[in-house]
Design an enzyme around this catalytic site. Structure first.
Site, PDB file in Angstrom:
ATOM      1  N   ARG A 262       0.849  -1.186   0.000  1.00 19.35           N
ATOM      2  CA  ARG A 262       0.000   0.000   0.000  1.00 19.35           C
ATOM      3  C   ARG A 262       0.889   1.242   0.000  1.00 19.35           C
ATOM      4  NH1 ARG A 262      -2.073  -3.549   3.856  1.00 19.35           N
ATOM      5  NH2 ARG A 262      -4.192  -4.312   3.465  1.00 19.35           N
ATOM      6  N   LYS A 286      -1.544  -2.203   7.312  1.00 16.77           N
ATOM      7  CA  LYS A 286      -2.650  -1.292   7.630  1.00 16.77           C
ATOM      8  C   LYS A 286      -3.165  -1.493   9.047  1.00 16.77           C
ATOM      9  CE  LYS A 286      -7.180  -0.043   5.696  1.00 16.77           C
ATOM     10  NZ  LYS A 286      -8.139  -0.380   4.616  1.00 16.77           N
ATOM     11  N   HIS A 357      -2.535   2.243  -6.007  1.00 18.52           N
ATOM     12  CA  HIS A 357      -3.180   0.991  -5.619  1.00 18.52           C
ATOM     13  C   HIS A 357      -3.343   0.032  -6.793  1.00 18.52           C
ATOM     14  CE1 HIS A 357      -4.542  -0.389  -1.752  1.00 18.52           C
ATOM     15  NE2 HIS A 357      -5.582  -0.993  -2.282  1.00 18.52           N
ATOM     16  N   ARG A 360      -1.030  -2.894  -6.763  1.00 19.05           N
ATOM     17  CA  ARG A 360      -1.443  -3.935  -5.817  1.00 19.05           C
ATOM     18  C   ARG A 360      -2.469  -4.859  -6.468  1.00 19.05           C
ATOM     19  NH1 ARG A 360      -1.238  -4.626  -0.319  1.00 19.05           N
ATOM     20  NH2 ARG A 360      -3.116  -5.322   0.766  1.00 19.05           N
ATOM     21  N   HIS A 383      -3.709  -9.122   3.766  1.00 12.70           N
ATOM     22  CA  HIS A 383      -5.132  -9.015   4.081  1.00 12.70           C
ATOM     23  C   HIS A 383      -5.429  -9.719   5.409  1.00 12.70           C
ATOM     24  CE1 HIS A 383      -6.316  -8.431  -0.425  1.00 12.70           C
ATOM     25  NE2 HIS A 383      -5.961  -7.302   0.165  1.00 12.70           N
ATOM     26  N   TYR A 392     -10.839 -10.766  -6.029  1.00 10.12           N
ATOM     27  CA  TYR A 392     -10.038 -11.040  -7.222  1.00 10.12           C
ATOM     28  C   TYR A 392     -10.504 -12.288  -7.967  1.00 10.12           C
ATOM     29  CZ  TYR A 392      -6.985  -7.506  -5.299  1.00 10.12           C
ATOM     30  OH  TYR A 392      -6.492  -6.325  -4.811  1.00 10.12           O
TER      31      TYR A 392
END
Length: 412
Positions: A262, A286, A357, A360, A383, A392
């Site tokens: 990120r 994150k 992004h 990514r 994640h 995805y």
């Protein structure tokens, strides 16, 4: 008679006033911040002029404050046209004097914050110290909380115990129509977080987080738009690595493309996060957790080239620094987004978006196409929830339609 203040700064007259004794140390301080010779000379001369002005008005060093800098600029404006960067130079001087203890703490302006702002600051501390959220996440949360408190209490006393479900619903009803869908959903997420915090403090006993309305949304989000492998190769090949900025930008783009980090994770990378011996990169995600990622050879080579031949001298431990003074780490994800946007424009690439992004998303799509499992993709992207990675796997109907075989016998 000339007076040498610094090896690159010479004054035509002897410095005078309360700051005369501090001009040399001020020059040394801004010199290490990466300012060019012209800016260094200009800053020191403005400091000397300011010191002389303070002496004429009988201001001692113990009495100097930011207000004197403002009044000096007004004085300059009445007698000659000041430069646009004079204000920044004086601000740097005042900051230096404070850091060095020349201006005592009690002389610094005391800012009275409102009850609402104090409440916001306490919530920030909770997110940082208890929830361990990333700084960029906290930055996005705070404005919504500030707006909620203003909506409920105005400029009056903040009494969190008086909050009720109707307050929450009314705020969402007023704000949601003004926001884009993504912003509205973030607002409700923040509101639930804040109300759980208020309950955690003991100000309320009811679970008001459950009263936050759900913003209308579709159940199948669109497939993330990722930059293609061909576009990534073309972009990387277009970067001029003969310059210091080019080496920095190439390393940033390669980290984004190969590791799928990120923006905030790249911006806040520090030198100690790179383990050259083990060939690993330690990344704060994150959620505030640390993950160890393998350092690909080409990424390591690009980082080494930048660190050895492109990174300016600085006391900052950040990996990626600004190219111009004040030499510090990149200010935030928006700075990194600017690097990506300019690179795309220079390369003439019509990418899905102009943000960081997309790399990514592009990496995740490439991994999926090459047979990687969702758990492998989730581990690489950091994640916390499997549902995040599931997006995805959604089928691109438009792409499949182009591959569909014609109906036998043709259209009827």
């Amino acid at each position: 008679m000339k007076f040498i203040i610094h090896d690159q700064v010479v004054l035509l007259r002897e410095p005078e006033g309360p700051l005369a004794a501090h001009l040399t140390s001020f020059a040394n301080a801004i010199s290490v911040q990466g300012y060019n010779v012209w800016s260094l000379k200009r800053s020191v001369r403005i400091a000397a002029y300011f010191s002389r002005w303070l002496k004429q008005r009988g201001v001692g060093v113990q009495d100097i404050c930011s207000d004197h800098a403002t009044r000096y600029l007004r004085y300059c404006a009445r007698h000659f046209r000041p430069r646009s960067d004079d204000r920044a130079a004086l601000r740097n001087l005042i900051d230096f004097l404070r850091e060095e203890g020349v201006i005592p703490p009690e002389q610094m302006a005391t800012i009275r914050i409102s009850e609402a702002e104090r409440c916001v600051q306490e919530y920030e501390e909770y997110l940082r110290d208890i929830r361990a959220l990333a700084r960029v996440t906290i930055i996005h949360y705070v404005p919504f909380v500030r707006e909620f408190l203003k909506h409920r209490f105005g400029d009056g006393k903040i009494t969190l115990s008086k909050l009720n479900a109707a307050d929450v619903v009314r705020f969402v009803q007023v704000q949601a129509p003004r926001l884009h869908l993504k912003e509205a959903k973030l607002m409700t997420t923040v509101l639930r977080s804040f109300l759980r915090y208020v309950r955690y403090r003991g100000d309320i006993t009811l679970d008001l987080a459950a009263a936050v309305p759900v913003v209308a949304n579709w159940s199948m989000p669109s497939i993330p738009r990722g930059i293609s492998a061909d576009q990534t190769r073309k972009l990387l090949a277009s970067v001029d690595r003969r310059t210091a900025v080019g080496r920095r930008d190439y390393a940033i783009l390669l980290v984004l493309a190969r590791l799928g980090l990120r923006s905030s994770e790249v911006v806040f990378l520090e030198l100690d996060d790179i383990d050259w011996d083990a060939g690993q990169l330690s990344v704060r995600t994150k959620g505030g957790q640390r993950i160890e990622l393998p350092l690909p050879a080409d990424v390591g080579k690009a980082l080494a080239a930048y660190l050895q031949h492109g990174r300016p001298k600085s006391a900052s431990r950040r990996v990626f620094l600004r190219a111009r003074a004040h030499i510090t780490g990149l200010r935030g994800p928006s700075s990194l987004g600017s690097v990506v946007r300019r690179a795309l424009q220079r390369a003439g690439i019509d990418a899905p978006t102009t943000g960081a992004h997309q790399f990514r998303h592009g990496l995740a799509t490439q991994m999926l196409n090459h047979g990687a499992s969702l758990s492998e993709i989730s581990e690489v992207l950091g994640h916390r929830h499997p549902q995040t990675t599931m997006i995805y796997t959604r089928v691109d109907i438009k792409a499949l339609r182009a591959l569909a075989l014609p109906w036998p016998g043709g259209a009827r």
